[in-house]
Write a protein that holds these residues in place. Structure first.
Motif, short mmCIF file in Angstrom:
data_model
loop_
_atom_site.label_atom_id
_atom_site.label_comp_id
_atom_site.label_asym_id
_atom_site.label_seq_id
_atom_site.Cartn_x
_atom_site.Cartn_y
_atom_site.Cartn_z
N ALA A 43 9.52 -21.61 41.25
CA ALA A 43 11.08 -21.53 40.80
C ALA A 43 10.59 -20.14 40.47
CB ALA A 43 11.47 -21.68 40.46
N CYS A 103 13.09 -21.77 45.33
CA CYS A 103 14.71 -20.65 44.75
C CYS A 103 13.85 -19.91 44.25
CB CYS A 103 14.64 -22.19 44.10
SG CYS A 103 14.00 -22.38 41.93
N SER A 154 17.38 -24.24 38.99
CA SER A 154 16.03 -23.57 38.93
C SER A 154 15.12 -25.53 38.71
CB SER A 154 15.44 -22.59 38.21
OG SER A 154 15.15 -22.22 37.25
#
Length: 209
Positions: A132, A36, A26
């Motif tokens: 992330a 993500c 990540s």
């Protein structure tokens, strides 16, 4: 039964497993500006100091990511990489191994730092990232491949809430016994058990020794 959300959430890359591999992935995706989501069924990063040691190549990568020193500061002092053979922890010493010499082949020498510290330091960076998201207490229940990517179902370990996700890619980072990998039909090559080990974690003041 859990309560299902009405709409599927979207992300480019869905990562099953928030251990060192999932968290590192990540961080790397964020550096490339790729969104993500990481899901980890445990409530926090690992609280057991297992897998002590990041070797040179890993520390070189951490150096590129700007987290080498933070991780190194959490490890043991230099020249701690030895085995000592005794009849008891404070008893007769039969001998000890020598630390591996650092002959200057890299500016990012290895570090005897444990997995719990590594995960915590990577998470510190990921939590401040733009792309992330890490969700603890969240298990990857199932997934199915589609023409455009993958649909993933997760369940909150606390509330039982079920959430549907759509992603372009799914990464199985949920350990050596990965349920995600098995569900995808990806077989491991070689023997299933290489060794059986036991870790014992305790604290004590050993300064007098």
């Amino acid at each position: 039964m859990g309560i299902a959300t009405d709409e599927a959430r979207q992300t480019s890359v869905f990562i099953a497993g928030g251990g060192p591999v999932g968290l590192a992935m990540s961080l790397l995706l964020d550096r490339f500006g790729i969104d993500c989501v990481v899901v980890e069924k445990s409530p926090t990063t690992t609280d057991h100091p297992k897998s002590r040691g990041c070797w040179v190549r890993t520390m070189e990568i951490f150096r590129q990511w700007g987290i080498e020193q933070a991780i190194r500061d959490r490890g043991l002092q230099d020249n701690s990489d030895m085995f000592v053979f005794l009849d008891s922890i404070a008893g007769h010493e039969f001998g000890r191994t020598r630390p591996e010499p650092n002959v200057g082949h890299t500016p990012a020498w290895k570090s005897l730092v444990a997995q719990d510290a590594v995960e915590e330091e990577i998470l510190r960076v990921v939590e401040k990232s733009r792309h992330a998201t890490v969700l603890f207490n969240t298990a990857c229940e199932s997934f199915e491949e589609t023409n455009s990517g993958v649909n993933v179902t997760t369940r909150c370990e606390k509330t039982g809430e079920v959430t549907q996700w759509t992603a372009t890619y799914l990464i199985a980072a949920d350990g050596a016994g990965s349920q995600t990998r098995r569900s995808a039909g990806i077989e491991m090559v070689g023997p299933s058990t290489l060794a059986v080990m036991s870790n014992e974690y305790w604290r004590a003041d050993l300064s007098r020794l």
